[in-house]
Each structure stands twice: as C-alpha cells, then as structure tokens.
Design an enzyme around this catalytic site. Structure first.
Site, PDB file in Angstrom:
ATOM      1  N   HIS A   1      -9.628   1.486   4.617  1.00  0.00           N
ATOM      2  CA  HIS A   1      -8.359   1.625   5.352  1.00  0.00           C
ATOM      3  C   HIS A   1      -8.590   2.560   6.548  1.00  0.00           C
ATOM      4  O   HIS A   1      -9.355   3.522   6.444  1.00  0.00           O
ATOM      5  CB  HIS A   1      -7.275   2.179   4.430  1.00  0.00           C
ATOM      6  CG  HIS A   1      -5.918   2.094   5.033  1.00  0.00           C
ATOM      7  ND1 HIS A   1      -5.461   3.005   5.949  1.00  0.00           N
ATOM      8  CD2 HIS A   1      -4.920   1.173   4.881  1.00  0.00           C
ATOM      9  CE1 HIS A   1      -4.234   2.659   6.343  1.00  0.00           C
ATOM     10  NE2 HIS A   1      -3.889   1.551   5.701  1.00  0.00           N
TER      11      HIS A   1
ATOM     12  N   LYS B   1       0.172   4.270  -0.383  1.00  0.00           N
ATOM     13  CA  LYS B   1      -0.447   5.491   0.175  1.00  0.00           C
ATOM     14  C   LYS B   1      -0.135   6.685  -0.742  1.00  0.00           C
ATOM     15  O   LYS B   1      -0.124   6.511  -1.949  1.00  0.00           O
ATOM     16  CB  LYS B   1       0.011   5.726   1.613  1.00  0.00           C
ATOM     17  CG  LYS B   1      -0.108   4.473   2.476  1.00  0.00           C
ATOM     18  CD  LYS B   1       0.055   4.757   3.926  1.00  0.00           C
ATOM     19  CE  LYS B   1       0.073   3.445   4.687  1.00  0.00           C
ATOM     20  NZ  LYS B   1      -0.009   3.618   6.113  1.00  0.00           N
TER      21      LYS B   1
ATOM     22  N   GLY C   1       2.176   2.000  10.702  1.00  0.00           N
ATOM     23  CA  GLY C   1       3.161   3.072  10.557  1.00  0.00           C
ATOM     24  C   GLY C   1       3.845   3.450  11.854  1.00  0.00           C
ATOM     25  O   GLY C   1       4.518   4.472  11.930  1.00  0.00           O
TER      26      GLY C   1
ATOM     27  N   GLU D   1      -6.928   4.887   7.705  1.00  0.00           N
ATOM     28  CA  GLU D   1      -6.660   6.313   7.433  1.00  0.00           C
ATOM     29  C   GLU D   1      -7.864   6.961   6.753  1.00  0.00           C
ATOM     30  O   GLU D   1      -8.164   8.133   6.988  1.00  0.00           O
ATOM     31  CB  GLU D   1      -5.390   6.443   6.572  1.00  0.00           C
ATOM     32  CG  GLU D   1      -4.148   6.159   7.408  1.00  0.00           C
ATOM     33  CD  GLU D   1      -2.969   5.630   6.610  1.00  0.00           C
ATOM     34  OE1 GLU D   1      -2.959   5.724   5.376  1.00  0.00           O
ATOM     35  OE2 GLU D   1      -2.042   5.096   7.254  1.00  0.00           O
TER      36      GLU D   1
ATOM     37  N   GLU E   1      -5.828  -5.025  10.351  1.00  0.00           N
ATOM     38  CA  GLU E   1      -4.806  -4.006  10.597  1.00  0.00           C
ATOM     39  C   GLU E   1      -5.097  -3.277  11.910  1.00  0.00           C
ATOM     40  O   GLU E   1      -5.879  -2.318  11.934  1.00  0.00           O
ATOM     41  CB  GLU E   1      -4.821  -2.977   9.462  1.00  0.00           C
ATOM     42  CG  GLU E   1      -4.507  -3.542   8.112  1.00  0.00           C
ATOM     43  CD  GLU E   1      -3.812  -2.518   7.226  1.00  0.00           C
ATOM     44  OE1 GLU E   1      -2.704  -2.808   6.771  1.00  0.00           O
ATOM     45  OE2 GLU E   1      -4.354  -1.420   7.034  1.00  0.00           O
TER      46      GLU E   1
ATOM     47  N   ASN F   1       0.878  -1.176   0.000  1.00  0.00           N
ATOM     48  CA  ASN F   1       0.000   0.000   0.000  1.00  0.00           C
ATOM     49  C   ASN F   1       0.915   1.225   0.000  1.00  0.00           C
ATOM     50  O   ASN F   1       1.461   1.594   1.034  1.00  0.00           O
ATOM     51  CB  ASN F   1      -0.886  -0.021   1.264  1.00  0.00           C
ATOM     52  CG  ASN F   1      -1.722   1.238   1.391  1.00  0.00           C
ATOM     53  OD1 ASN F   1      -1.845   2.022   0.448  1.00  0.00           O
ATOM     54  ND2 ASN F   1      -2.301   1.453   2.575  1.00  0.00           N
TER      55      ASN F   1
ATOM     56  N   SER G   1       2.991  -2.501  10.280  1.00  0.00           N
ATOM     57  CA  SER G   1       4.441  -2.605  10.464  1.00  0.00           C
ATOM     58  C   SER G   1       4.982  -3.995  10.124  1.00  0.00           C
ATOM     59  O   SER G   1       5.930  -4.470  10.752  1.00  0.00           O
ATOM     60  CB  SER G   1       4.844  -2.185  11.882  1.00  0.00           C
ATOM     61  OG  SER G   1       4.455  -0.841  12.109  1.00  0.00           O
TER      62      SER G   1
HETATM   63  C1  PEP Z   1      -0.982   0.111   6.023  1.00  0.00           C
HETATM   64  O1  PEP Z   1      -1.078   1.320   5.956  1.00  0.00           O
HETATM   65  O2  PEP Z   1      -1.833  -0.596   5.488  1.00  0.00           O
HETATM   66  C2  PEP Z   1       0.154  -0.440   6.756  1.00  0.00           C
HETATM   67  C3  PEP Z   1       0.096  -1.654   7.186  1.00  0.00           C
HETATM   68  O3  PEP Z   1       1.219   0.417   6.956  1.00  0.00           O
HETATM   69  P1  PEP Z   1       2.634   0.017   7.634  1.00  0.00           P
HETATM   70  O4  PEP Z   1       3.068  -1.283   7.055  1.00  0.00           O
HETATM   71  O5  PEP Z   1       3.538   1.140   7.286  1.00  0.00           O
HETATM   72  O6  PEP Z   1       2.376  -0.093   9.095  1.00  0.00           O
END
Ligand code: PEP
Length: 257
Positions: free
Chosen positions: A99, A15, A177, A101, A171, A13, A217
C-alpha cells in the site's frame, strides 16, 4: 468488469481506524443493509488486532477477511511482526501488500513487496498488491512506466499458475483519501495497461484471468461508473469502507447485472 474471465473483488481497507470492540457492531449493521453478494467477492481488510473478531463476525455474511500487511519471513526473531502462517491460522484469506502508505511511511520497496507476495502465495493467501503513481509522476507523463515497473517487480519469480491468484489494485497516490477520484477513463486506461504488462509476462490467458481493482476515493456515487470500465474488476476502498451504508452501496454497484 468482465465476470466471464475473472472475479470481481470489492475490498475494504480499514487502515488504523476500527477498534476490535467495534467490529461486531459494524458487521451487524452491514448484514442488515448489504445485498447478497451474487457476483462479487467481498473482503474486509483490517488491523491485526481486529482479525479474530472480523473472521468471526463476517463469516455469516460470506465476507472474507484480509490483513493489511505481513512479515516476509516465515517465523523467528522478528519482534512485533506477524507471519503469513499466523494469518492463515486465524482464517484470514487476503492480505494487502505494498500500500502506498506503507511505501511512504515505512520505507517498503518494490523488492520487499515482491518478497511478501511470494510468502503470501506460498501460504495460500491472496495478495492484493497496490501500485500507483504520485501526482508528480502523472504530471511528468511517466505513470505507465512507473506502474509497469511496480507490477513487474511485485510479480518477479511468481509462476503463471499462482499469478491467477494475485489481485492488483491500481491506486493513484493523489486520489487516496483526498476525495479526488481518477476519472473512469484515467483509471480504466491504467488498469488496461496493467493487464498488458501481465500479458507480456504471462500471455493472454493468464492476463485475462487476473482481477485488477481501482482504489482512490471510490465511493457509493462513483463506483458504478468506475466498475463499468472493462479492465476494472473491483475496488479497494478506504474511507467509504468504514461506513456500512456506503460500503453496502458499493457492493450493490458491483452486483448489478
Ligand atoms: C486506500 O487507502 O486504499 C484507499 C483507496 O483509500 P480511500 O478510499 O479513502 O481513498
């Protein structure tokens, strides 16, 4: 992972991080170091403006391309929006929906995510539906209830034959992040609870065929341990998907026999 019953899907992803002019270079770097994806489907989800370049650049690598959102209406007066038909026309195969966000910054609701899931499936796209609890919800002990509600809402009105095409990404918001990963056990427990919710709704055969990813992460160091959990069938990867070496190492972990 359980490759007998379902696909393993490793999805990046990006972003709002990659310029259209950077896509080709990224794909070339990845091509030089990436193992041939034997067991897993690999996907890069990219901003709308990157999609034409991504479809072209990743074709050779057998990497599918996904969008990071879509509009829930088929067409019409929705200035600035992008429809499922537009994505399909470009050769896009996947779309990330709900998501955290988007839920947090753009007010996306469970009902809105459900409308987008229905539209995506109707168009033939594979939705990657994100669900996850906040740190507060985890500490209050309501993680599983919250996630069950998100999963049930997202799948409302989706018939059994289409649910097999949905990917669910667990998630935890506190792990996105932040560098804080859920332990393999924590992640495995929630992914297994998600499969139970799908079993309740659609029965055991459908439930065992649905791909459930972990995201938060995930990186080249922790991927193998997370993917070893029986109900974790892949990853949704933010930060590490922007670095070809890291993303290639995660694909390699998913490819291990
Ligand atoms: C995400 O935004 O879907 C995500 C898992 O980000 P990160 O791997 O940076 O934590």
């Amino acid at each position: 992972m359980n490759r007998k019953y379902r696909k393993t899907v490793i999805a990046g992803n990006w972003k709002m991080n990659m310029l259209p002019s950077q896509v080709k270079g990224f794909a070339e770097e990845l091509k030089n170091i990436s193992p041939k994806a034997k067991w897993c489907e690999t996907v890069i989800c990219a901003p709308y403006v990157d999609l034409p370049a991504a479809v072209k650049a990743f074709k050779d690598l057998r990497i599918s391309v996904g969008a990071e959102n879509l509009n829930e209406n088929p067409k019409g007066a929705f200035t600035g929006e992008v429809s499922s038909a537009m994505l399909c026309d470009l050769g896009v195969k996947y779309v990330i929906l709900g998501h955290s966000e988007r839920r947090q910054y753009y007010g996306e609701t469970d009902a809105g995510v459900n409308r987008k899931v229905l539209v995506a499936l109707e168009a033939g796209l594979t939705p990657i539906v994100c669900v996850g609890e906040s740190l507060e919800q985890r500490e209050m002990g309501i993680t599983l209830e919250h996630i069950a509600l998100q999963v049930k809402s997202a799948l409302y009105g989706v018939p059994a034959e289409k649910v097999r095409r949905v990917v669910i990404a667990y998630e935890p918001i506190w792990a996105i992040g932040t560098g804080k990963t859920a332990t393999a056990q924590q992640a495995g427990e929630v992914c297994s609870a998600i499969r139970n919710v799908i079993r309740e709704l659609y029965g055991a055969r459908v439930a065992r065929s649905v791909t459930i990813q972990y995201g938060g992460s995930m990186n080249e160091k922790n991927a193998a341990e997370l993917l070893a959990q029986p109900d974790i069938d892949g990853g949704l990867i933010g930060g590490a998907s922007l670095v070809p070496e890291k993303f290639a190492a995660i694909i390699a972990a998913a490819n291990q026999e």
